[in-house]
Design an enzyme around this catalytic site. Structure first.
Site, PDB file in Angstrom:
ATOM      1  N   HIS A  64      -8.343   4.005  -6.703  1.00 29.97           N
ATOM      2  CA  HIS A  64      -9.076   3.726  -5.300  1.00 29.97           C
ATOM      3  C   HIS A  64      -9.266   2.109  -5.587  1.00 29.97           C
ATOM      4  O   HIS A  64      -9.106   1.535  -6.429  1.00 29.97           O
ATOM      5  CB  HIS A  64     -10.534   4.400  -5.482  1.00 29.97           C
ATOM      6  CG  HIS A  64     -11.494   4.107  -6.456  1.00 29.97           C
ATOM      7  ND1 HIS A  64     -11.610   4.709  -7.692  1.00 29.97           N
ATOM      8  CD2 HIS A  64     -12.252   3.059  -6.649  1.00 29.97           C
ATOM      9  CE1 HIS A  64     -12.301   4.255  -8.522  1.00 29.97           C
ATOM     10  NE2 HIS A  64     -12.571   3.066  -7.792  1.00 29.97           N
TER      11      HIS A  64
ATOM     12  N   HIS B 111      -8.361  -4.756  -5.899  1.00 29.39           N
ATOM     13  CA  HIS B 111      -7.305  -4.246  -6.911  1.00 29.39           C
ATOM     14  C   HIS B 111      -7.499  -2.834  -7.052  1.00 29.39           C
ATOM     15  O   HIS B 111      -8.607  -2.207  -6.747  1.00 29.39           O
ATOM     16  CB  HIS B 111      -7.367  -5.006  -8.143  1.00 29.39           C
ATOM     17  CG  HIS B 111      -8.557  -4.503  -9.195  1.00 29.39           C
ATOM     18  ND1 HIS B 111      -9.866  -5.157  -8.900  1.00 29.39           N
ATOM     19  CD2 HIS B 111      -8.920  -3.740  -9.858  1.00 29.39           C
ATOM     20  CE1 HIS B 111     -10.745  -4.781  -9.656  1.00 29.39           C
ATOM     21  NE2 HIS B 111     -10.119  -3.789 -10.354  1.00 29.39           N
TER      22      HIS B 111
END
Length: 178
Positions: A36, A116
């Site tokens: 995620h 990220h």
């Protein structure tokens, strides 16, 4: 309750990233269900604070996101703790999420945000072979690109730490509108 707000990835992209991370043979690759983009780590919060945040997020229209996934970077300071696939296109909604947290009365530490997806957790005390593997991964795959995707959901997660890694449970989803 230990929790965070994140953008879940579409299943097909998460599957590609899980397979890619396993091929790198570096650290502890993250499983499909843990992939995620974290926008705000909330730390340990009382249930009431999370309920207040839920109500604020539920009432706040947030835009859908066109996210691009380009380049690997070791993250976590001088001694990196994770290998991240860098993401662009999410900074605006991340700022809105932080604003929602403040409106709900949650004070978060000021941290530099670097969007990220964590692909692998790196050893806390790396051996020379670990650093060689990291260097090789960056040299051979550092400029990797994955297809851009439209992200239409924001989620609140609970995080439970276990000896073999964290386990996440979705507490609530919030649709992102176009």
């Amino acid at each position: 309750m230990r929790s965070f707000i994140a953008l879940p990835l579409p299943d097909d992209l998460a599957d590609q990233l899980e397979r890619f991370a396993a091929r790198l043979k570096l650290g502890r690759p993250q499983p499909f269900e843990n992939l995620h983009i974290t926008l705000a780590f909330l730390g340990d919060q009382p249930q009431e604070a999370l309920q207040d945040l839920h109500e604020v997020l539920d009432a706040t229209p947030l835009p859908a996101i066109h996210a691009e996934f380009t380049g690997l970077e070791p993250l976590g300071g001088k001694q990196p703790s994770v290998l991240g696939l860098m993401v662009s296109g999410v900074d605006g909604v991340q700022k809105q999420v932080l604003s929602c947290a403040r409106r709900a009365g949650i004070t978060l530490p000021h941290r530099r945000f670097r969007a990220h997806v964590t692909l692998a957790r790196l050893p806390r005390k790396p051996l020379p072979d670990d650093m060689t593997a990291l260097g090789h991964a960056l040299e051979t795959h550092g400029a990797v690109r994955f297809p851009a995707v439209q992200l239409n959901t924001l989620s609140m997660y609970q995080s439970e730490l276990h000896p073999d890694g964290a386990r996440y449970e979705v507490l609530a989803d919030y649709p992102l509108t176009s």
